[in-house]
Design an enzyme around this catalytic site. Structure first.
Site, PDB file in Angstrom:
ATOM      1  N   LYS A 172       4.685  22.321  -3.777  1.00  0.00           N
ATOM      2  CA  LYS A 172       4.610  20.874  -3.574  1.00  0.00           C
ATOM      3  C   LYS A 172       3.167  20.465  -3.309  1.00  0.00           C
ATOM      4  O   LYS A 172       2.430  21.175  -2.612  1.00  0.00           O
ATOM      5  CB  LYS A 172       5.516  20.486  -2.396  1.00  0.00           C
ATOM      6  CG  LYS A 172       5.649  18.984  -2.169  1.00  0.00           C
ATOM      7  CD  LYS A 172       6.626  18.701  -1.038  1.00  0.00           C
ATOM      8  CE  LYS A 172       6.759  17.214  -0.758  1.00  0.00           C
ATOM      9  NZ  LYS A 172       7.716  16.932   0.335  1.00  0.00           N
ATOM     10  N   SER A 228      11.271  13.670  -0.473  1.00  0.00           N
ATOM     11  CA  SER A 228      10.024  13.561  -1.211  1.00  0.00           C
ATOM     12  C   SER A 228       9.731  14.783  -2.092  1.00  0.00           C
ATOM     13  O   SER A 228       8.840  14.742  -2.931  1.00  0.00           O
ATOM     14  CB  SER A 228       8.873  13.365  -0.224  1.00  0.00           C
ATOM     15  OG  SER A 228       8.765  14.488   0.660  1.00  0.00           O
ATOM     16  N   SER A 259      13.616  15.891   3.231  1.00  0.00           N
ATOM     17  CA  SER A 259      12.916  15.919   1.949  1.00  0.00           C
ATOM     18  C   SER A 259      13.023  17.221   1.161  1.00  0.00           C
ATOM     19  O   SER A 259      12.539  17.300   0.033  1.00  0.00           O
ATOM     20  CB  SER A 259      11.433  15.583   2.150  1.00  0.00           C
ATOM     21  OG  SER A 259      11.294  14.238   2.528  1.00  0.00           O
TER      22      SER A 259
END
Length: 485
Positions: free
Chosen positions: A79, A154, A178
């Site tokens: 990420k 996210s 997330s």
């Protein structure tokens, strides 16, 4: 058959027998990215040259009897809020669109030690603020099961890349859900560890008392392997838990006989899609058939969790994001006439609307005259939420409910309604506030979109969470389903 359909032990057996090379795994990853990335858009930055060089070195190691890491040769995605030395890290924000870090996050170093191969950096909501991946400053990511739908957020890029078969597994971060919510929306496994179990050093901070890094994988066994590699004490992280790390793989016994499960009535009531609730009840029957028992319990302060979370997380965000000033790193406005102009314009031009919204909310909550009424009160309610969990865990081994109240929604469907968007995290936020571990595993489909089952455990008891998730997985085949892109 895709090599990524094999489990980790099968891949290592093929590498050991010289049936395949690490280069073949990396080829598979970039070939798949070439085939589907235009539809999924999970990546922000690819690192193909370095990945192929790393693969070539590992192929040389295959010819020797040198010790190999637990994740030897696996193509992975990171990420884009975890810093990577020499590889652009943007947090999906225009503010950091030119930022190339000079060091690795601890988790990135640990993955290198385990000899995984980084394929690239994955899309996300800007600074991890969002639940749909639509808040990326660059482009939204699409759900591989239906590209008209969001992948969650996210960590939507991480979940979509794994679901689409672009990488073997990925790392995400979880502040209020997330990792778990995008895992549920994309039909994969997502584990949020106990707060402090995985180092946050090198994770660009959103809300420091909530942020936690964890893996997104195709199955529970892979999650155990990943956790074994990334968990552990880190003196560089002042919140790191100095505890002994158990063998998570040995916990995967498949045995849940006598397990006591609490099912919160607040997680199965109003606002939960009846079809999602039905899938959770079916999952409970699967565990019941293996000897587990479940009862309805109550987490009475859950109704305050969303308000509590957005006050605390936004307050911490307003503090953490103050370091982005256009001076030390990141984008600097060209239109400033003085120092105050430089701060104001750099932040106005660099941050997106959701980040600005949370900075404003957090600054207000921390301001003189409002601190006691909002921030302090939210901290007190957070304690009550944690005590609710403690009381349930006095009697039960595990808590189970849906990961999200619905399946994924269409891109653009909720982007103009922040409050509705925030409520999508209503099942995951209480766990984050309590700092305890939870995993989302696929438990079925509604209208051809995946449903996630959330399994919540006691602090530092990831072993039980993984054991229950693995036992459920052994008696279902939801995790074996793949989207047809």
């Amino acid at each position: 058959m895709s090599l990524f359909e094999l489990n980790l032990q099968q891949i290592h057996a093929k590498l050991q027998s010289k049936e395949i090379k690490v280069s073949d795994l990396v080829d598979q990853s970039y070939t798949r990215i070439g085939q589907v990335e235009s539809k999924v858009r999970a990546f922000l930055t690819l690192d193909e040259e370095n990945a192929r060089q790393t693969a070539a070195k590992l192929d040389e190691q295959l010819l020797s009897n040198a010790t190999r890491g637990d994740l030897f040769g696996l193509p992975i995605g990171i990420k884009d809020n975890m810093v990577t030395e020499g590889l652009k890290t943007t947090c999906a924000s225009k503010f950091l669109s030119n930022h190339i870090p000079i060091y690795d996050a601890t988790v990135v170093s640990k993955l290198k030690e385990a000899q995984a191969v980084t394929i690239g950096k994955l899309n996300m909501d800007e600074f991890a603020m969002g639940g749909s991946n639509e808040n990326s400053a660059f482009h939204p990511t699409h759900n591989p099961w239906n590209t008209d739908y969001v992948p969650g957020g996210s960590s939507g890029g991480s979940a979509a890349a794994v679901a689409a078969g672009e990488v073997y597994f990925a790392l995400g971060s979880d502040t209020g859900g997330s990792i778990r919510q995008p895992a549920a929306y994309c039909g994969i496994v997502g584990l949020k560890p106990t707060y402090g179990l995985v180092s946050r050093y090198g994770l660009v901070a959103f809300a420091s008392s909530l942020d936690q890094i964890g893996p997104l994988t195709k199955n529970v066994e892979d999650a155990a392997y990943a956790m074994q590699a990334i968990a552990g004490y880190d003196p560089k992280d002042s919140t790191s838990a100095n505890v002994e790390i158990p063998n998570y793989l040995s916990a995967l016994t498949g045995d849940v006989k006598g397990l006591r499960i609490g099912v919160p009535k607040e997680y199965m009531g109003n606002g939960i899609d009846p079809a999602v609730k039905a899938k959770v009840l079916e999952a409970l029957k699967v565990l019941e058939s293996q000897g587990a028992v479940w009862e309805e319990v109550s987490l009475p302060h859950s109704e305050y969790a969303v308000a509590t979370y957005y006050l605390l997380a936004s307050s911490e965000a307003s503090s953490n994001l103050a370091r982005f000033d256009g001076i030390r790193y990141g984008v600097r406005s060209d239109n400033a006439r003085n120092l105050l102009d430089l701060y104001n314009l750099s932040r106005s031009e660099g941050f997106g609307p959701e980040v600005k919204r949370r900075i404003m909310l957090g600054t207000y909550a921390l301001s003189s005259g409002y601190y006691d009424a909002y921030y302090l009160k939210a901290q007190q309610v957070r304690t009550l939420i944690k005590q609710d969990f403690d009381q349930v865990f006095d009697k039960y081994d595990i808590i189970i409910g849906p990961t999200a109240p619905t399946t994924a929604f269409k891109i653009g469907e909720q982007s103009s309604d922040p409050l509705t968007m925030y409520l999508n995290d209503i099942m995951t936020i209480p766990v984050s506030l309590a700092g305890i571990p939870a995993i989302s595993v696929p438990c079925g489909f509604v209208n051809e979109l995946p449903v996630g089952l959330q399994i919540i455990g006691k602090a530092l008891d990831e072993a039980t969470v993984l054991r229950v998730a693995h036992a459920f997985e052994q008696h279902t085949d939801h995790h074996k389903q793949r989207p047809q892109l």
